[in-house]
Design a protein around this motif. Structure first.
Motif, short mmCIF file in Angstrom:
data_model
loop_
_atom_site.label_atom_id
_atom_site.label_comp_id
_atom_site.label_asym_id
_atom_site.label_seq_id
_atom_site.Cartn_x
_atom_site.Cartn_y
_atom_site.Cartn_z
N GLY A 49 0.83 -1.21 0.00
CA GLY A 49 0.00 0.00 0.00
C GLY A 49 0.86 1.25 0.00
N GLY A 70 2.48 1.58 -3.28
CA GLY A 70 1.50 2.08 -4.22
C GLY A 70 1.27 3.57 -4.10
N THR A 98 -5.78 2.32 -3.53
CA THR A 98 -4.69 2.07 -2.59
C THR A 98 -4.93 2.85 -1.30
OG1 THR A 98 -3.11 1.65 -4.35
CG2 THR A 98 -2.20 2.29 -2.23
N GLU A 133 -8.02 -3.58 -8.32
CA GLU A 133 -6.78 -2.79 -8.45
C GLU A 133 -5.71 -3.58 -9.20
OE1 GLU A 133 -3.49 -0.38 -5.79
OE2 GLU A 133 -5.12 -1.41 -4.75
#
Length: 153
Positions: free
Chosen positions: A53, A56, A91, A137
């Motif tokens: 995360g 990202g 994200t 995603e």
């Protein structure tokens, strides 16, 4: 200097999307298949998902800034820009919304494990939401890989 920024653009796409796929579809399933302690597997997987995360967020921020710098006002007409923003939003939703909510549910379940508590259904629902969001995603990430050159032309 342009070649460096373009190389970084490609590297960030590879690191972000490759990380999504490696963690979500290789590392996490192996953890749950290999460890007898599902709680430990979940904790390690959760840390890996948090890590990707943050990767990202960094990658999506760079890609957004790169595209804005490359295309200026015309960036809003470029589908690749909206794809990056959508992935970046997903994200952020995972990292700052769903993951903290699931962590709080785990804390609220103590001293029991969340899956052995009355919060099991809520946790399972949010886990399902997170899984679907992660899948979307990841698929968008594959689309971004295919469209990488669109951000450069």
């Amino acid at each position: 200097m342009r070649t460096v920024t373009e190389a970084l653009y490609r590297i960030f796409v590879v690191v972000w999307v490759g990380g999504l796929l490696a963690i979500g579809y290789l590392a996490a399933p192996v953890l749950f298949a290999s460890l007898n302690d599902r709680t430990l597997a979940g904790e390690v997987a959760g840390k890996l998902f948090a890590l990707i995360g943050w990767v990202g967020l960094a990658a999506g921020s760079y890609l957004s800034l790169f595209l804005i710098g490359r295309w200026r006002a015309a960036v809003f007409k470029r589908a690749v820009f909206w794809l990056v923003l959508l992935m970046l939003g997903m994200t952020a939703a995972q990292l700052f919304g769903i993951q903290p909510l699931m962590a709080q549910l785990k804390l609220d379940a103590l001293p029991r494990e969340v899956m052995e508590s009355v919060l099991r259904d809520r946790f399972a629902t949010w886990h399902g939401v997170a899984s679907i969001l992660y899948l979307v995603e990841s698929l968008l990430g594959l689309w971004l890989v295919v469209w990488t050159e669109r951000g450069l032309r």
